[in-house]
Scaffold this motif. Structure first.
Motif, mmCIF file in Angstrom:
data_model
loop_
_atom_site.group_PDB
_atom_site.id
_atom_site.type_symbol
_atom_site.label_atom_id
_atom_site.label_comp_id
_atom_site.label_asym_id
_atom_site.label_seq_id
_atom_site.Cartn_x
_atom_site.Cartn_y
_atom_site.Cartn_z
ATOM 1 N N PRO A 194 0.743 -1.392 -0.099
ATOM 2 C CA PRO A 194 0.010 -0.105 -0.014
ATOM 3 C C PRO A 194 0.712 1.194 0.042
ATOM 4 O O PRO A 194 0.416 2.383 -0.573
ATOM 5 C CB PRO A 194 -0.826 -0.060 1.074
ATOM 6 C CG PRO A 194 -0.884 -1.778 1.604
ATOM 7 C CD PRO A 194 0.406 -1.980 1.240
ATOM 8 N N VAL A 195 2.221 1.336 0.623
ATOM 9 C CA VAL A 195 2.830 2.642 0.841
ATOM 10 C C VAL A 195 3.796 2.912 -0.323
ATOM 11 O O VAL A 195 4.299 4.096 -0.618
ATOM 12 C CB VAL A 195 3.405 2.616 2.213
ATOM 13 C CG1 VAL A 195 2.045 2.724 3.261
ATOM 14 C CG2 VAL A 195 4.442 1.677 2.648
ATOM 15 N N SER A 246 5.010 8.456 1.224
ATOM 16 C CA SER A 246 4.364 8.719 2.338
ATOM 17 C C SER A 246 4.508 7.401 3.032
ATOM 18 O O SER A 246 4.155 6.350 2.763
ATOM 19 C CB SER A 246 3.046 9.365 2.418
ATOM 20 O OG SER A 246 3.024 10.513 1.799
ATOM 21 N N LEU A 247 4.815 7.416 4.523
ATOM 22 C CA LEU A 247 5.271 6.219 5.168
ATOM 23 C C LEU A 247 4.391 6.320 6.422
ATOM 24 O O LEU A 247 4.096 7.451 6.842
ATOM 25 C CB LEU A 247 6.780 6.041 5.393
ATOM 26 C CG LEU A 247 7.389 5.956 4.315
ATOM 27 C CD1 LEU A 247 8.875 5.826 4.549
ATOM 28 C CD2 LEU A 247 6.866 4.588 3.426
ATOM 29 N N PRO A 248 4.033 5.326 7.132
ATOM 30 C CA PRO A 248 3.463 5.347 8.401
ATOM 31 C C PRO A 248 4.389 6.152 9.478
ATOM 32 O O PRO A 248 5.418 6.373 9.099
ATOM 33 C CB PRO A 248 3.167 3.772 8.682
ATOM 34 C CG PRO A 248 3.075 3.163 7.317
ATOM 35 C CD PRO A 248 4.113 4.067 6.449
ATOM 36 N N ALA A 249 3.864 6.174 10.528
ATOM 37 C CA ALA A 249 4.825 6.471 11.668
ATOM 38 C C ALA A 249 6.170 5.817 11.817
ATOM 39 O O ALA A 249 6.221 4.812 11.485
ATOM 40 C CB ALA A 249 4.386 6.188 13.208
ATOM 41 N N GLY A 308 2.524 15.677 11.345
ATOM 42 C CA GLY A 308 2.777 14.397 11.823
ATOM 43 C C GLY A 308 3.117 13.435 10.593
ATOM 44 O O GLY A 308 2.943 12.148 10.894
ATOM 45 N N THR A 309 3.210 13.772 9.707
ATOM 46 C CA THR A 309 3.261 12.790 8.155
ATOM 47 C C THR A 309 4.703 12.613 8.024
ATOM 48 O O THR A 309 5.577 13.612 7.949
ATOM 49 C CB THR A 309 2.839 13.448 6.981
ATOM 50 O OG1 THR A 309 1.398 13.988 7.071
ATOM 51 C CG2 THR A 309 2.908 12.667 5.943
ATOM 52 N N PHE A 310 5.137 11.414 7.733
ATOM 53 C CA PHE A 310 6.587 10.837 7.561
ATOM 54 C C PHE A 310 6.693 10.589 6.175
ATOM 55 O O PHE A 310 5.994 9.669 5.656
ATOM 56 C CB PHE A 310 6.640 9.423 8.639
ATOM 57 C CG PHE A 310 8.088 8.740 8.161
ATOM 58 C CD1 PHE A 310 8.973 9.463 7.760
ATOM 59 C CD2 PHE A 310 8.153 7.355 8.249
ATOM 60 C CE1 PHE A 310 10.296 8.886 7.719
ATOM 61 C CE2 PHE A 310 9.289 6.835 8.264
ATOM 62 C CZ PHE A 310 10.507 7.411 7.814
ATOM 63 N N GLN A 311 7.356 11.524 5.315
ATOM 64 C CA GLN A 311 7.579 11.237 4.220
ATOM 65 C C GLN A 311 9.113 11.747 3.780
ATOM 66 O O GLN A 311 9.634 12.300 4.358
ATOM 67 C CB GLN A 311 6.530 12.248 3.447
ATOM 68 C CG GLN A 311 6.627 13.640 3.492
ATOM 69 C CD GLN A 311 5.401 14.248 2.929
ATOM 70 O OE1 GLN A 311 4.553 13.625 2.212
ATOM 71 N NE2 GLN A 311 5.180 15.629 3.075
ATOM 72 N N TYR A 312 9.666 11.124 2.501
ATOM 73 C CA TYR A 312 10.778 11.733 1.884
ATOM 74 C C TYR A 312 10.554 11.429 0.496
ATOM 75 O O TYR A 312 9.631 10.866 -0.233
ATOM 76 C CB TYR A 312 11.889 10.888 2.657
ATOM 77 C CG TYR A 312 11.929 9.545 1.819
ATOM 78 C CD1 TYR A 312 13.401 9.316 1.159
ATOM 79 C CD2 TYR A 312 11.168 8.586 2.175
ATOM 80 C CE1 TYR A 312 13.475 7.971 0.636
ATOM 81 C CE2 TYR A 312 11.502 7.216 1.610
ATOM 82 C CZ TYR A 312 12.510 7.092 0.927
ATOM 83 O OH TYR A 312 12.790 5.873 0.319
ATOM 84 N N GLU A 313 11.483 12.002 -0.210
ATOM 85 C CA GLU A 313 11.870 11.739 -1.732
ATOM 86 C C GLU A 313 12.720 10.644 -1.999
ATOM 87 O O GLU A 313 13.864 10.795 -1.413
ATOM 88 C CB GLU A 313 12.250 13.149 -2.283
ATOM 89 C CG GLU A 313 11.020 14.135 -2.490
ATOM 90 C CD GLU A 313 11.302 15.056 -3.301
ATOM 91 O OE1 GLU A 313 10.680 16.042 -3.757
ATOM 92 O OE2 GLU A 313 12.656 15.737 -3.421
#
Length: 271
Positions: free
Chosen positions: A26-27, A208-211, A256-261
């Motif tokens: 899913p992620v 975008s990832l979970p915590a 609170g969103t965990f994301q990166y490129e």
């Protein structure tokens, strides 16, 4: 820590292939698959091969594009992944095959399109695998594939932390995921397999990832890292968790969103 590890063991008690479908697809798997399927621009009635299909996200999406007049075959060497793929989709228009990409059980010119998502970097003989994809495509058939790399800051730190806290083998697994990251090498591999009109694109994809604490263990228990962690003691696991999650907090925004490129290389070519 024993209470925490008991929670992890219960939460991720399923085998890695099931966790892979539940947590990784899913992620990461599905967003990248959507991009690759969009690029492939599949047509109704086409015959599609999903190489290194895993739990089948590409195959399932491809079938939606080619319809019941088309066919989709998925091939993978991991029987556990294929078992999950079969359990999700029992559609007669998708056939699943346990076999190596370097030696496929298909006749020449069996397919219109071959798609390989996040798999070429793991193939021992990449040239042989690409030659097989070329062989099973009809004249004018299309190839599409993607690979991630180099590792972005999230996974680069994870690889180093795995090596420091768990084992060299654990760190090497994470690095291997991102190891095929030179566009010139990828182009050469594809061209040497006999393809033409090769197009290589490298773009950053926002993931975008979970915590952080959740994604760390989801990733571990969805991959061969689960075996490596099972041999580590509680002190090693606690050290890994503390180190990684503290660093990953740098990628959690104010909402609170965990994301990166992450840089993702996409290739297309024709037979």
């Amino acid at each position: 820590m024993e209470v925490i590890m008991s929670y992890y063991n219960e939460t991720y008690a399923a085998k890695p292939p099931e966790n892979y479908e539940r947590f990784f697809v899913p992620v990461i798997g599905e967003p990248l698959a959507k991009d690759l399927i969009r690029l492939a621009d599949l047509k109704q009635g086409e015959r599609v091969l999903d190489v290194a299909c895993g739990t089948g996200i590409i195959a399932r999406m491809a079938l939606m594009e080619v319809g019941n007049e088309g066919t989709v075959d998925g091939i993978d060497i991991n029987p556990g992944m294929l078992a999950v793929a079969r359990s999700i989709s029992n559609n007669s228009h998708i056939q699943w095959h346990e076999a190596s990409a370097e030696k496929m059980p298909f006749t020449d010119e069996s397919f219109d399109v071959a798609i390989c998502q996040l798999g070429l970097q793991f193939m021992e003989d990449k040239t042989a695998a690409l030659q097989e994809m070329h062989r099973v495509l009809k004249s004018g058939g299309r190839l599409f594939l993607n690979v991630p790399g180099p590792a972005g800051p999230v996974f680069a730190f994870l690889a180093d932390a795995m090596e420091r806290n768990i084992s060299h083998k654990a760190g090497m697994f994470v690095r291997h995921v991102f190891s095929l990251n030179d566009t010139d090498i990828i182009r050469q591999l594809i061209n040497n397999a006999g393809f033409r009109e090769t197009d290589i694109q490298a773009r950053n994809k926002m993931i975008s990832l979970p915590a952080p604490i959740d994604f760390l263990w989801q990733y571990i228990y969805s991959t061969p890292l689960a075996g490596e962690l099972s041999e580590a003691d509680s002190e090693q696991q606690t050290s890994l968790e503390n180190e990684v999650t503290a660093h990953w907090q740098n990628f959690v925004d104010g909402n609170g969103t965990f994301q990166y490129e992450q840089r993702v290389i996409t290739a297309s070519a024709m037979k």
